[in-house]
Design a protein around this motif. Structure first.
Motif, PDB file in Angstrom:
ATOM      1  N   GLU A  25      -1.212  18.579  15.052  1.00 54.57           N
ATOM      2  CA  GLU A  25      -2.154  17.481  15.741  1.00 54.57           C
ATOM      3  C   GLU A  25      -2.596  16.546  14.907  1.00 54.57           C
ATOM      4  OE1 GLU A  25      -4.053  16.264  19.892  1.00 54.57           O
ATOM      5  OE2 GLU A  25      -4.975  17.919  18.543  1.00 54.57           O
ATOM      6  N   HIS A  26      -3.323  17.640  13.474  1.00 51.14           N
ATOM      7  CA  HIS A  26      -3.882  16.937  12.979  1.00 51.14           C
ATOM      8  C   HIS A  26      -3.389  15.684  12.123  1.00 51.14           C
ATOM      9  CE1 HIS A  26      -7.319  20.068  13.218  1.00 51.14           C
ATOM     10  NE2 HIS A  26      -7.438  19.470  14.327  1.00 51.14           N
ATOM     11  N   LYS A  27      -2.073  16.246  11.283  1.00 50.89           N
ATOM     12  CA  LYS A  27      -1.341  16.073  10.759  1.00 50.89           C
ATOM     13  C   LYS A  27      -0.824  14.278  11.154  1.00 50.89           C
ATOM     14  CE  LYS A  27      -0.233  19.973   9.288  1.00 50.89           C
ATOM     15  NZ  LYS A  27       0.472  20.799   8.530  1.00 50.89           N
ATOM     16  N   ILE A  28      -0.785  14.435  12.477  1.00 54.12           N
ATOM     17  CA  ILE A  28      -0.277  13.346  13.297  1.00 54.12           C
ATOM     18  C   ILE A  28      -0.580  12.654  13.396  1.00 54.12           C
ATOM     19  CG2 ILE A  28       0.929  12.624  15.151  1.00 54.12           C
ATOM     20  CD1 ILE A  28       1.961  15.467  15.494  1.00 54.12           C
ATOM     21  N   ILE A  29      -1.943  12.363  13.532  1.00 54.86           N
ATOM     22  CA  ILE A  29      -3.554  11.710  13.933  1.00 54.86           C
ATOM     23  C   ILE A  29      -3.539  11.291  12.610  1.00 54.86           C
ATOM     24  CG2 ILE A  29      -5.812  11.658  13.958  1.00 54.86           C
ATOM     25  CD1 ILE A  29      -5.104  14.092  16.070  1.00 54.86           C
TER      26      ILE A  29
ATOM     27  N   ASP B 195       0.818  -1.278  -0.317  1.00 48.19           N
ATOM     28  CA  ASP B 195       0.258   0.275   0.546  1.00 48.19           C
ATOM     29  C   ASP B 195       0.642   1.650  -0.009  1.00 48.19           C
ATOM     30  OD1 ASP B 195      -1.660   2.117   0.226  1.00 48.19           O
ATOM     31  OD2 ASP B 195      -2.938   1.245   1.845  1.00 48.19           O
ATOM     32  N   ASP B 196       0.934   1.562  -1.207  1.00 48.74           N
ATOM     33  CA  ASP B 196       2.022   3.459  -1.349  1.00 48.74           C
ATOM     34  C   ASP B 196       1.211   4.302  -1.657  1.00 48.74           C
ATOM     35  OD1 ASP B 196       0.946   2.786  -3.589  1.00 48.74           O
ATOM     36  OD2 ASP B 196       2.730   2.366  -4.645  1.00 48.74           O
ATOM     37  N   PHE B 197      -0.202   4.422  -0.846  1.00 44.47           N
ATOM     38  CA  PHE B 197      -0.876   5.663  -1.154  1.00 44.47           C
ATOM     39  C   PHE B 197      -0.840   6.650  -1.031  1.00 44.47           C
ATOM     40  CE2 PHE B 197      -4.980   7.798   0.445  1.00 44.47           C
ATOM     41  CZ  PHE B 197      -5.397   8.031  -0.914  1.00 44.47           C
ATOM     42  N   ASN B 198      -0.974   7.730  -1.413  1.00 42.75           N
ATOM     43  CA  ASN B 198      -0.212   8.995  -1.330  1.00 42.75           C
ATOM     44  C   ASN B 198      -1.928  10.153  -2.193  1.00 42.75           C
ATOM     45  OD1 ASN B 198       1.963   9.321  -1.221  1.00 42.75           O
ATOM     46  ND2 ASN B 198       2.735   8.195  -2.979  1.00 42.75           N
ATOM     47  N   SER B 199      -1.783  10.550  -0.783  1.00 41.48           N
ATOM     48  CA  SER B 199      -3.028  11.606  -0.495  1.00 41.48           C
ATOM     49  C   SER B 199      -3.217  12.039  -1.293  1.00 41.48           C
ATOM     50  CB  SER B 199      -3.552  12.049   1.028  1.00 41.48           C
ATOM     51  OG  SER B 199      -4.952  12.666   0.804  1.00 41.48           O
ATOM     52  N   PRO B 200      -4.340  13.295  -2.380  1.00 43.11           N
ATOM     53  CA  PRO B 200      -4.157  14.441  -3.345  1.00 43.11           C
ATOM     54  C   PRO B 200      -4.519  15.662  -2.631  1.00 43.11           C
ATOM     55  CG  PRO B 200      -6.114  12.866  -4.115  1.00 43.11           C
ATOM     56  CD  PRO B 200      -4.645  11.782  -2.876  1.00 43.11           C
ATOM     57  N   ASP B 201      -3.943  16.523  -2.533  1.00 39.71           N
ATOM     58  CA  ASP B 201      -3.864  17.771  -1.963  1.00 39.71           C
ATOM     59  C   ASP B 201      -3.533  18.803  -2.694  1.00 39.71           C
ATOM     60  OD1 ASP B 201      -4.642  19.786  -0.048  1.00 39.71           O
ATOM     61  OD2 ASP B 201      -2.594  19.278   0.772  1.00 39.71           O
ATOM     62  N   PHE B 202      -4.094  18.720  -3.770  1.00 40.27           N
ATOM     63  CA  PHE B 202      -4.193  19.692  -5.156  1.00 40.27           C
ATOM     64  C   PHE B 202      -4.299  21.518  -4.666  1.00 40.27           C
ATOM     65  CE2 PHE B 202      -5.507  21.689  -9.370  1.00 40.27           C
ATOM     66  CZ  PHE B 202      -4.456  22.030  -9.269  1.00 40.27           C
ATOM     67  N   TYR B 203      -5.300  22.010  -3.423  1.00 44.57           N
ATOM     68  CA  TYR B 203      -5.060  23.053  -3.182  1.00 44.57           C
ATOM     69  C   TYR B 203      -4.677  23.318  -1.696  1.00 44.57           C
ATOM     70  CZ  TYR B 203      -8.791  25.313  -5.758  1.00 44.57           C
ATOM     71  OH  TYR B 203      -9.795  26.377  -7.130  1.00 44.57           O
ATOM     72  N   GLN B 204      -3.768  22.374  -1.413  1.00 47.66           N
ATOM     73  CA  GLN B 204      -2.938  22.567  -0.142  1.00 47.66           C
ATOM     74  C   GLN B 204      -3.795  23.095   0.969  1.00 47.66           C
ATOM     75  OE1 GLN B 204       0.050  25.871  -0.821  1.00 47.66           O
ATOM     76  NE2 GLN B 204       0.045  25.055  -3.437  1.00 47.66           N
ATOM     77  N   ILE B 205      -4.432  21.821   1.601  1.00 46.52           N
ATOM     78  CA  ILE B 205      -5.454  21.549   2.519  1.00 46.52           C
ATOM     79  C   ILE B 205      -4.582  21.622   4.122  1.00 46.52           C
ATOM     80  CG2 ILE B 205      -7.520  20.593   3.454  1.00 46.52           C
ATOM     81  CD1 ILE B 205      -8.938  20.701   0.643  1.00 46.52           C
ATOM     82  N   ASP B 206      -2.962  20.782   3.980  1.00 44.20           N
ATOM     83  CA  ASP B 206      -2.790  20.287   4.312  1.00 44.20           C
ATOM     84  C   ASP B 206      -2.569  21.529   5.630  1.00 44.20           C
ATOM     85  OD1 ASP B 206      -2.630  17.629   4.494  1.00 44.20           O
ATOM     86  OD2 ASP B 206      -0.444  16.787   4.353  1.00 44.20           O
ATOM     87  N   ASP B 207      -1.473  22.943   4.680  1.00 42.96           N
ATOM     88  CA  ASP B 207      -1.912  23.655   5.261  1.00 42.96           C
ATOM     89  C   ASP B 207      -3.083  24.314   6.361  1.00 42.96           C
ATOM     90  OD1 ASP B 207       0.516  23.552   3.578  1.00 42.96           O
ATOM     91  OD2 ASP B 207       0.266  25.401   1.907  1.00 42.96           O
ATOM     92  N   LEU B 208      -4.151  24.109   6.038  1.00 45.24           N
ATOM     93  CA  LEU B 208      -4.616  24.850   7.030  1.00 45.24           C
ATOM     94  C   LEU B 208      -4.806  23.526   8.372  1.00 45.24           C
ATOM     95  CD1 LEU B 208      -7.325  26.100   4.330  1.00 45.24           C
ATOM     96  CD2 LEU B 208      -5.624  26.582   5.134  1.00 45.24           C
ATOM     97  N   LEU B 209      -4.136  22.407   8.547  1.00 47.77           N
ATOM     98  CA  LEU B 209      -4.272  21.682   9.257  1.00 47.77           C
ATOM     99  C   LEU B 209      -3.701  22.295  10.840  1.00 47.77           C
ATOM    100  CD1 LEU B 209      -4.987  18.623   7.359  1.00 47.77           C
ATOM    101  CD2 LEU B 209      -6.615  19.773   8.570  1.00 47.77           C
ATOM    102  N   SER B 210      -4.068  21.095  11.481  1.00 42.78           N
ATOM    103  CA  SER B 210      -2.580  21.795  12.704  1.00 42.78           C
ATOM    104  C   SER B 210      -1.727  20.236  12.583  1.00 42.78           C
ATOM    105  CB  SER B 210      -3.263  21.525  14.296  1.00 42.78           C
ATOM    106  OG  SER B 210      -3.553  20.446  14.481  1.00 42.78           O
TER     107      SER B 210
ATOM    108  N   LEU C 142     -12.833  17.985  13.088  1.00 46.19           N
ATOM    109  CA  LEU C 142     -11.588  17.503  12.591  1.00 46.19           C
ATOM    110  C   LEU C 142     -10.948  16.565  12.008  1.00 46.19           C
ATOM    111  CD1 LEU C 142     -10.532  20.998  11.615  1.00 46.19           C
ATOM    112  CD2 LEU C 142     -11.879  19.658   9.933  1.00 46.19           C
ATOM    113  N   SER C 143     -10.003  16.032  13.272  1.00 42.82           N
ATOM    114  CA  SER C 143      -9.866  14.575  13.953  1.00 42.82           C
ATOM    115  C   SER C 143     -10.545  13.762  13.640  1.00 42.82           C
ATOM    116  CB  SER C 143      -9.427  14.916  14.814  1.00 42.82           C
ATOM    117  OG  SER C 143      -8.363  16.000  15.139  1.00 42.82           O
ATOM    118  N   TYR C 144     -11.626  13.779  14.135  1.00 47.60           N
ATOM    119  CA  TYR C 144     -12.424  12.921  13.935  1.00 47.60           C
ATOM    120  C   TYR C 144     -12.962  12.663  12.482  1.00 47.60           C
ATOM    121  CZ  TYR C 144     -17.248   9.740  14.196  1.00 47.60           C
ATOM    122  OH  TYR C 144     -17.816   8.998  13.823  1.00 47.60           O
ATOM    123  N   GLY C 145     -12.733  13.635  11.958  1.00 45.58           N
ATOM    124  CA  GLY C 145     -13.142  13.659  10.337  1.00 45.58           C
ATOM    125  C   GLY C 145     -12.136  12.816  10.166  1.00 45.58           C
TER     126      GLY C 145
END
Length: 392
Positions: free
Chosen positions: A21-25, A4-19, A80-83
């Motif tokens: 902690e969110h990214k670690i979870i 499983d080498d899945f990489n999540s698409p993030d075209f609008y750089q939504i990761d920049d809006l996450l903390s 957001l973490s739950y989602g």
């Protein structure tokens, strides 16, 4: 076993809006899915096996009731973490997410919101850890989209109630230690009741012959003069609004989860298109393939932004039923369309279990129906827009 080498698409750089902690979870749940679900899910699905061991494993990573306070076994996380947790689990499989979703939003949530302190202390920590599994009994054989007409009922008898009726299409039913059952009292008022496995007259026959959610446990709840202590009634809310509040929480998780499935299909199609050659070149060079992929990524990005804003509203306590309905309806439909388009890119290979697409597609045919059908959510939105109910 599959890699499983899945990489999540993030075209609008939504990761920049996450903390952080969110990214670690999200990363921890993604790693769990890659090691514990993806290598095995196709065989579980083909053999229609629900892996019972996964319940305690999901409990160990905090997938059950993560937004509940730590005193009840939760992690005190935000919505957001739950989602994000639901997104990653459904990227693995909708049935696995259903198990976590039901446990969190339809079993733990009503006990936390409507239960007594005694009920919370007795059940929530064990549900959070996966030591106990629960299910939610609302849908009946004759009443799905119209739960207010339910026939399951009870009468009082001393310090107990006597419960009669049945529920069907219940996730986790056959293995559940407890069921949160919605039934009418003698005055016709709907109450939530905690029914425990082993109570005389309570049975949970399994549902077989499913072509969808095959790695999920589905069954019925049957009550024949079941004697339940009055102390098992959820005391702090009654009426149809109580189970509908639970469904709001579950539908929120579905809105995130469905996009996990969509992203998995999109990534499988994108990778396949770059490797599959026809007419002397990769099919990724053909205009129609690029059109499909561009439309998929656009719809995924729109759904990600919808989820992000809905999660912020949930955190602030300002998300409405109508906003949740829009996200559930849009995102599941989006995921189903992406699964179908991805299958087209893979051609005949798309129907095999060498790829996850057909499994996701079949699962999503259930997700688009349960916890409010596609059309029912449209009418919920219609009522909010016009002020007129189409239901009665």
């Amino acid at each position: 076993m599959k890699t499983d080498d899945f990489n999540s698409p993030d075209f609008y750089q939504i990761d920049d809006l996450l903390s952080d902690e969110h990214k670690i979870i999200r990363s921890s749940i993604r790693d769990f899915v890659k090691t514990e679900i993806t290598p095995h899910i196709e065989s579980w699905y083909e053999e229609a096996i629900f892996p019972e061991h996964i319940v305690e494993r999901l409990g160990s990573i905090g997938a059950f009731g993560p937004y509940l306070p730590s005193k009840y076994g939760g992690a005190g996380l935000d919505y957001l973490s739950y989602g994000l947790i639901m997104q990653e689990i459904e990227r693995g499989d909708s049935g696995m997410r259903s198990t976590a979703s039901v446990q969190s939003s339809l079993v733990m949530y009503p006990i936390f919101k409507f239960g007594s302190e005694e009920q919370k202390g007795k059940y929530l920590p064990k549900l959070a850890s996966g030591e106990m599994l629960g299910c939610f009994g609302l849908t009946e054989p004759d009443h799905g989209s119209d739960p207010s007409s339910m026939k399951t009922h009870y009468k009082e008898e001393g310090e107990h109630i006597i419960l009669d009726g049945s529920k069907m299409w219940i996730s986790n039913a056959a293995l559940a230690d407890i069921a949160i059952v919605w039934a009418k009292n003698e005055a016709g008022r709907i109450h939530g009741i905690i029914v425990e496995r082993g109570m005389e007259g309570f049975s949970t026959p399994s549902t077989h012959g499913k072509w969808s959610l095959r790695a999920s446990s589905t069954g019925e709840l049957v009550f024949q003069n079941v004697k339940v202590p009055k102390s098992n009634i959820l005391p702090n809310k009654s009426g149809l609004g109580a189970p509908l509040m639970c469904l709001d929480s579950a539908r929120y998780g579905i809105a995130w989860g469905a996009i996990g499935a969509a992203m998995d299909c999109y990534e499988a199609a994108r990778k396949y298109a770059s490797e599959r050659k026809q007419f002397g070149k990769p099919i990724s060079k053909f205009q129609l393939t690029q059109k499909k992929l561009a439309e998929m990524l656009t719809e995924i990005t729109k759904a990600q932004l919808l989820n992000l804003r809905l999660g912020q509203l949930m955190n602030d306590g300002n998300a409405s039923t109508y906003q949740i309905s829009m996200a559930k309806r849009n995102n599941v439909n989006t995921a189903l369309n992406i699964a179908r388009e991805s299958r087209q890119i893979l051609g005949a290979m798309g129907i095999t279990n060498q790829f996850p697409i057909m499994r996701h597609m079949m699962n999503l045919e259930s997700v688009v129906t349960y916890e409010g059908t596609h059309d029912i959510h449209l009418l919920i939105l219609g009522k909010e827009i016009t002020g007129e109910s189409a239901f009665f």
